[in-house]
Design a protein around this motif. Sequence first.
Motif, PDB file in Angstrom:
ATOM      1  N   ARG A  91       0.826  -1.203   0.000  1.00  9.87           N
ATOM      2  CA  ARG A  91       0.000   0.000   0.000  1.00  9.87           C
ATOM      3  C   ARG A  91       0.864   1.259   0.000  1.00  9.87           C
ATOM      4  NH1 ARG A  91      -4.603   2.333  -1.573  1.00  9.87           N
ATOM      5  NH2 ARG A  91      -5.375   3.882  -0.078  1.00  9.87           N
ATOM      6  N   THR A  92       1.920   1.252   0.817  1.00  4.86           N
ATOM      7  CA  THR A  92       2.819   2.403   0.868  1.00  4.86           C
ATOM      8  C   THR A  92       3.540   2.587  -0.457  1.00  4.86           C
ATOM      9  OG1 THR A  92       3.163   1.919   3.216  1.00  4.86           O
ATOM     10  CG2 THR A  92       4.689   3.452   2.188  1.00  4.86           C
ATOM     11  N   SER A  93       4.011   1.475  -1.025  1.00  5.00           N
ATOM     12  CA  SER A  93       4.715   1.561  -2.308  1.00  5.00           C
ATOM     13  C   SER A  93       3.775   2.005  -3.418  1.00  5.00           C
ATOM     14  CB  SER A  93       5.333   0.201  -2.653  1.00  5.00           C
ATOM     15  OG  SER A  93       6.280  -0.196  -1.686  1.00  5.00           O
ATOM     16  N   ASP A  94       2.514   1.581  -3.350  1.00  7.30           N
ATOM     17  CA  ASP A  94       1.531   2.016  -4.355  1.00  7.30           C
ATOM     18  C   ASP A  94       1.361   3.530  -4.330  1.00  7.30           C
ATOM     19  OD1 ASP A  94       1.150  -0.544  -5.186  1.00  7.30           O
ATOM     20  OD2 ASP A  94      -0.716  -0.864  -4.061  1.00  7.30           O
ATOM     21  N   ILE A  95       1.263   4.084  -3.121  1.00  8.18           N
ATOM     22  CA  ILE A  95       1.107   5.536  -3.006  1.00  8.18           C
ATOM     23  C   ILE A  95       2.312   6.240  -3.595  1.00  8.18           C
ATOM     24  CG2 ILE A  95       0.951   7.442  -1.366  1.00  8.18           C
ATOM     25  CD1 ILE A  95      -0.616   5.571   0.478  1.00  8.18           C
ATOM     26  N   SER A  96       3.512   5.788  -3.180  1.00  6.11           N
ATOM     27  CA  SER A  96       4.729   6.419  -3.678  1.00  6.11           C
ATOM     28  C   SER A  96       4.855   6.256  -5.184  1.00  6.11           C
ATOM     29  CB  SER A  96       5.941   5.803  -2.970  1.00  6.11           C
ATOM     30  OG  SER A  96       7.134   6.364  -3.454  1.00  6.11           O
ATOM     31  N   GLY A  97       4.588   5.051  -5.694  1.00  2.00           N
ATOM     32  CA  GLY A  97       4.692   4.811  -7.128  1.00  2.00           C
ATOM     33  C   GLY A  97       3.672   5.590  -7.934  1.00  2.00           C
ATOM     34  N   THR A  98       2.431   5.681  -7.409  1.00  2.00           N
ATOM     35  CA  THR A  98       1.379   6.416  -8.123  1.00  2.00           C
ATOM     36  C   THR A  98       1.728   7.883  -8.269  1.00  2.00           C
ATOM     37  OG1 THR A  98      -0.323   4.892  -7.338  1.00  2.00           O
ATOM     38  CG2 THR A  98      -1.049   7.070  -8.082  1.00  2.00           C
ATOM     39  N   PHE A  99       2.132   8.503  -7.158  1.00  2.00           N
ATOM     40  CA  PHE A  99       2.465   9.929  -7.224  1.00  2.00           C
ATOM     41  C   PHE A  99       3.743  10.161  -8.021  1.00  2.00           C
ATOM     42  CE2 PHE A  99      -0.560  10.117  -3.755  1.00  2.00           C
ATOM     43  CZ  PHE A  99      -1.223  11.307  -4.012  1.00  2.00           C
ATOM     44  N   GLY A 100       4.674   9.180  -7.988  1.00  2.00           N
ATOM     45  CA  GLY A 100       5.861   9.310  -8.812  1.00  2.00           C
ATOM     46  C   GLY A 100       5.513   9.286 -10.292  1.00  2.00           C
ATOM     47  N   ALA A 101       4.604   8.380 -10.671  1.00  2.00           N
ATOM     48  CA  ALA A 101       4.185   8.314 -12.081  1.00  2.00           C
ATOM     49  C   ALA A 101       3.453   9.586 -12.495  1.00  2.00           C
ATOM     50  CB  ALA A 101       3.287   7.095 -12.286  1.00  2.00           C
ATOM     51  N   LEU A 102       2.569  10.094 -11.603  1.00  2.00           N
ATOM     52  CA  LEU A 102       1.861  11.340 -11.905  1.00  2.00           C
ATOM     53  C   LEU A 102       2.820  12.497 -12.111  1.00  2.00           C
ATOM     54  CD1 LEU A 102      -1.218  11.215  -9.484  1.00  2.00           C
ATOM     55  CD2 LEU A 102      -1.247  11.077 -11.982  1.00  2.00           C
ATOM     56  N   SER A 103       3.841  12.560 -11.254  1.00  2.00           N
ATOM     57  CA  SER A 103       4.791  13.668 -11.373  1.00  2.00           C
ATOM     58  C   SER A 103       5.566  13.588 -12.681  1.00  2.00           C
ATOM     59  CB  SER A 103       5.752  13.668 -10.183  1.00  2.00           C
ATOM     60  OG  SER A 103       6.618  12.555 -10.229  1.00  2.00           O
ATOM     61  N   ARG A 104       5.925  12.371 -13.101  1.00  2.00           N
ATOM     62  CA  ARG A 104       6.655  12.233 -14.362  1.00  2.00           C
ATOM     63  C   ARG A 104       5.780  12.622 -15.549  1.00  2.00           C
ATOM     64  NH1 ARG A 104       8.667   7.793 -11.491  1.00  2.00           N
ATOM     65  NH2 ARG A 104       7.101   6.377 -12.366  1.00  2.00           N
ATOM     66  N   VAL A 105       4.512  12.203 -15.499  1.00  2.00           N
ATOM     67  CA  VAL A 105       3.599  12.571 -16.587  1.00  2.00           C
ATOM     68  C   VAL A 105       3.402  14.078 -16.642  1.00  2.00           C
ATOM     69  CG1 VAL A 105       1.215  12.399 -17.395  1.00  2.00           C
ATOM     70  CG2 VAL A 105       2.413  10.351 -16.631  1.00  2.00           C
ATOM     71  N   LEU A 106       3.192  14.684 -15.490  1.00  2.00           N
ATOM     72  CA  LEU A 106       3.002  16.138 -15.449  1.00  2.00           C
ATOM     73  C   LEU A 106       4.240  16.873 -15.930  1.00  2.00           C
ATOM     74  CD1 LEU A 106       1.034  16.554 -12.093  1.00  2.00           C
ATOM     75  CD2 LEU A 106       0.187  16.941 -14.418  1.00  2.00           C
ATOM     76  N   ARG A 107       5.421  16.329 -15.601  1.00  2.00           N
ATOM     77  CA  ARG A 107       6.644  16.987 -16.058  1.00  2.00           C
ATOM     78  C   ARG A 107       6.749  16.911 -17.582  1.00  2.00           C
ATOM     79  NH1 ARG A 107      12.651  15.342 -14.076  1.00  2.00           N
ATOM     80  NH2 ARG A 107      12.252  13.631 -15.504  1.00  2.00           N
ATOM     81  N   MET A 108       6.363  15.767 -18.180  1.00  2.00           N
ATOM     82  CA  MET A 108       6.393  15.660 -19.640  1.00  2.00           C
ATOM     83  C   MET A 108       5.358  16.579 -20.277  1.00  2.00           C
ATOM     84  SD  MET A 108       7.150  11.610 -20.405  1.00  2.00           S
ATOM     85  CE  MET A 108       5.849  10.974 -19.361  1.00  2.00           C
ATOM     86  N   ILE A 109       4.157  16.666 -19.623  1.00  2.00           N
ATOM     87  CA  ILE A 109       3.135  17.589 -20.144  1.00  2.00           C
ATOM     88  C   ILE A 109       3.643  19.017 -20.091  1.00  2.00           C
ATOM     89  CG2 ILE A 109       0.858  18.558 -19.647  1.00  2.00           C
ATOM     90  CD1 ILE A 109      -0.012  15.787 -18.739  1.00  2.00           C
ATOM     91  N   LEU A 110       4.309  19.372 -18.980  1.00  2.00           N
ATOM     92  CA  LEU A 110       4.850  20.727 -18.844  1.00  2.00           C
ATOM     93  C   LEU A 110       5.900  20.986 -19.914  1.00  2.00           C
ATOM     94  CD1 LEU A 110       5.131  23.376 -17.226  1.00  2.00           C
ATOM     95  CD2 LEU A 110       6.847  22.214 -15.809  1.00  2.00           C
ATOM     96  N   GLN A 111       6.764  19.995 -20.141  1.00  2.00           N
ATOM     97  CA  GLN A 111       7.801  20.172 -21.148  1.00  2.00           C
ATOM     98  C   GLN A 111       7.181  20.397 -22.530  1.00  2.00           C
ATOM     99  OE1 GLN A 111      10.502  16.884 -21.388  1.00  2.00           O
ATOM    100  NE2 GLN A 111      12.048  18.013 -22.541  1.00  2.00           N
ATOM    101  N   SER A 112       6.164  19.610 -22.872  1.00  2.00           N
ATOM    102  CA  SER A 112       5.503  19.785 -24.173  1.00  2.00           C
ATOM    103  C   SER A 112       4.770  21.122 -24.226  1.00  2.00           C
ATOM    104  CB  SER A 112       4.523  18.637 -24.417  1.00  2.00           C
ATOM    105  OG  SER A 112       5.206  17.401 -24.454  1.00  2.00           O
ATOM    106  N   SER A 113       4.159  21.520 -23.099  1.00  2.00           N
ATOM    107  CA  SER A 113       3.450  22.804 -23.060  1.00  2.00           C
ATOM    108  C   SER A 113       4.408  23.957 -23.301  1.00  2.00           C
ATOM    109  CB  SER A 113       2.755  22.974 -21.708  1.00  2.00           C
ATOM    110  OG  SER A 113       1.810  21.952 -21.495  1.00  2.00           O
ATOM    111  N   ILE A 114       5.610  23.858 -22.709  1.00  2.00           N
ATOM    112  CA  ILE A 114       6.609  24.910 -22.914  1.00  2.00           C
ATOM    113  C   ILE A 114       7.006  24.978 -24.388  1.00  2.00           C
ATOM    114  CG2 ILE A 114       8.990  25.598 -22.393  1.00  2.00           C
ATOM    115  CD1 ILE A 114       7.100  26.198 -20.158  1.00  2.00           C
ATOM    116  N   LEU A 115       7.197  23.790 -24.987  1.00  2.00           N
ATOM    117  CA  LEU A 115       7.559  23.783 -26.405  1.00  2.00           C
ATOM    118  C   LEU A 115       6.446  24.357 -27.275  1.00  2.00           C
ATOM    119  CD1 LEU A 115       9.274  20.270 -26.655  1.00  2.00           C
ATOM    120  CD2 LEU A 115      10.391  22.502 -26.862  1.00  2.00           C
ATOM    121  N   GLY A 116       5.194  23.935 -26.985  1.00  2.00           N
ATOM    122  CA  GLY A 116       4.071  24.432 -27.781  1.00  2.00           C
ATOM    123  C   GLY A 116       3.860  25.912 -27.604  1.00  2.00           C
ATOM    124  N   LEU A 117       3.893  26.375 -26.345  1.00  2.00           N
ATOM    125  CA  LEU A 117       3.712  27.804 -26.089  1.00  2.00           C
ATOM    126  C   LEU A 117       4.873  28.600 -26.668  1.00  2.00           C
ATOM    127  CD1 LEU A 117       2.069  30.059 -24.755  1.00  2.00           C
ATOM    128  CD2 LEU A 117       3.315  29.586 -22.605  1.00  2.00           C
TER     129      LEU A 117
END
Length: 588
Positions: free
Chosen positions: A220-246
């Motif tokens: 359960r603890t690892s799931d929480i850490s892994g889930t938020f880690g995956a979300l942060s990586r996705v958001l960072r890629m979205i931010l990177q693409s947003s910067i490029l697009g903008l």
Amino acid sequence: MRGFRGIFLFVLILSGIISVLALTGAFYMLQIYDRVLGSGNVPTLLALSVLALGLYGFQGVFDVIRSQLLVRVGSRFDRRLAPVAHEITIDMPRYGFSTAEALERGRDVDTLRGFMGSQGPVALFDLPWMPLFLAFVYVLHPLLGAVTIAGALVLTVLTVVAELLTRRWSKAVQQTGIARNRVADSNARNSEILRAMGMSRRAIHRFTAANDEHLKVHSRTSDISGTFGALSRVLRMILQSSILGLGAFLTIRGELSPGAIIAASVAATRAMAPIDMAIGNWKHVVQARGAYGRLKETAQVLAEQDQPMPLPAPCRSLKVENVTVAAPGTGAVLLSDLSLNLRAGEALGIIGPSGGGKTTLLRALTGIWPVLRGGIRLDGAELPHWSEEVLGQHIGYLPQEVALLDASIGDNIARLDPVPDPKRIIAAATAAGVHEMVLRLPEGYGTMLGPMGTALSGGQRQRIGLARALYGDPFLVVLDEPNSNLDGEGEAALTAAIGAAKARGAIVVLVAHRPSALAAVDHVAVIQSGRLTAFGPRDEIIRTKVMRPAAESAPPAVDPAAADPVPGAAHQVLPDRVQRARMMGGEA
């Protein structure tokens, strides 16, 4: 923390230098796209490339220095805290804690050391320098800066949520881990019984159940850490693409150069990296913080202890004054209002039914269990007036279950003295009647015993334990059923050892169920139901006990109010350091 603050400040500054050098890629891209491609100047390209390589080299060197510094900080933490943790490890089992719970402090030290060598501290030291990258992006264009700051805020919120969710489950992971290790420790200590009586499979089932519960919480603890880690990586890629697009949109409108698009994307990604790394390692951050808190609490308690003033070696008397002893952890009164007085050169034998409180008295006499009320005095000074190390030099103790250390026979007899005196070792072994037996072993006193001394028979272990108790001619010799595993020769040696101790002015207190052990004692005490029911000359007490049935001579039992756990007694008898270890390390 003394000596570490300067190091951490240096690492923080070093992280700032690394962060500045991390802008090399952004500046390089900016110059390549805006200057070199437009001019087609090859020498400028070469010069910029050489400069970038040099800056990357410096960044790599500083990164290695920072990593090695943090590893060495973890090692220094270990050197300072491991002895403190081990002191608590030694204390806790005698207060009713399992070995698994006692070893938890050592695991805390390992957790902290491992964390210092991981990427967790790197992320934490990089976080304060995030504004440097945000400012760089903002300078390129305010709108790009606003998008990057918004992304940083979203990731920060994710970090806070991860902290709140992980904190509760991290504590559960520790508690279930202790429960699992407690079962494993119990099975290991009773391996012979489990194997001989066909209980191994059932013991494995008990461990499996505890392990499954631990894995459930850990997952359960690892799931929480892994889930938020995956979300942060996705958001960072979205931010990177947003910067490029903008950036592309702003370039089309003529508000931004092509090189600035790449530079902004690189800088924004670098700005989000510490948060992303922190979220990915947040489970370890929480574990390390909990371990540090427990170790800090332990160190503070030990530092608060006063060192008693040195006292002369005891040589006159032992007084037990209205002593009441409660079992640590439960508060149940095991011994009530017991008093006796012995002078130098006297030996006392203690008899009585099993569970009457005999071993409890011996634990109180040696300071293993503190008294709830009353006092135990050597030459008028209560036991707490002596430091543990000094008091131990004046006491010889042979417990009912003899456990020898994983060391040589000589080291065991010498009580791990770093500079043992061979003459005193041989004198103690001779007094215990074990010298000739040791000489017959292949390596003599250098024979390694292994864990628990299982290479020797029960009688051999008991006689070596007796030699250890006699080492250094202690003033108070306390023996708990010293002849339980001895043959006729061993019992004769025991009687001779008690006589020799009396002759040199020592006080001997022993518990015995076999009358042969009482041959050399002067007095006999009878303890039943937690009370002293008879005390006097040996022959008189033994004759009385033989002539009168035990039922007639039995006293009233301990008052129900006294027999029941005394409110707060379980905490009163625990030293502060063990109480706090208990609060910080789970349930006993």
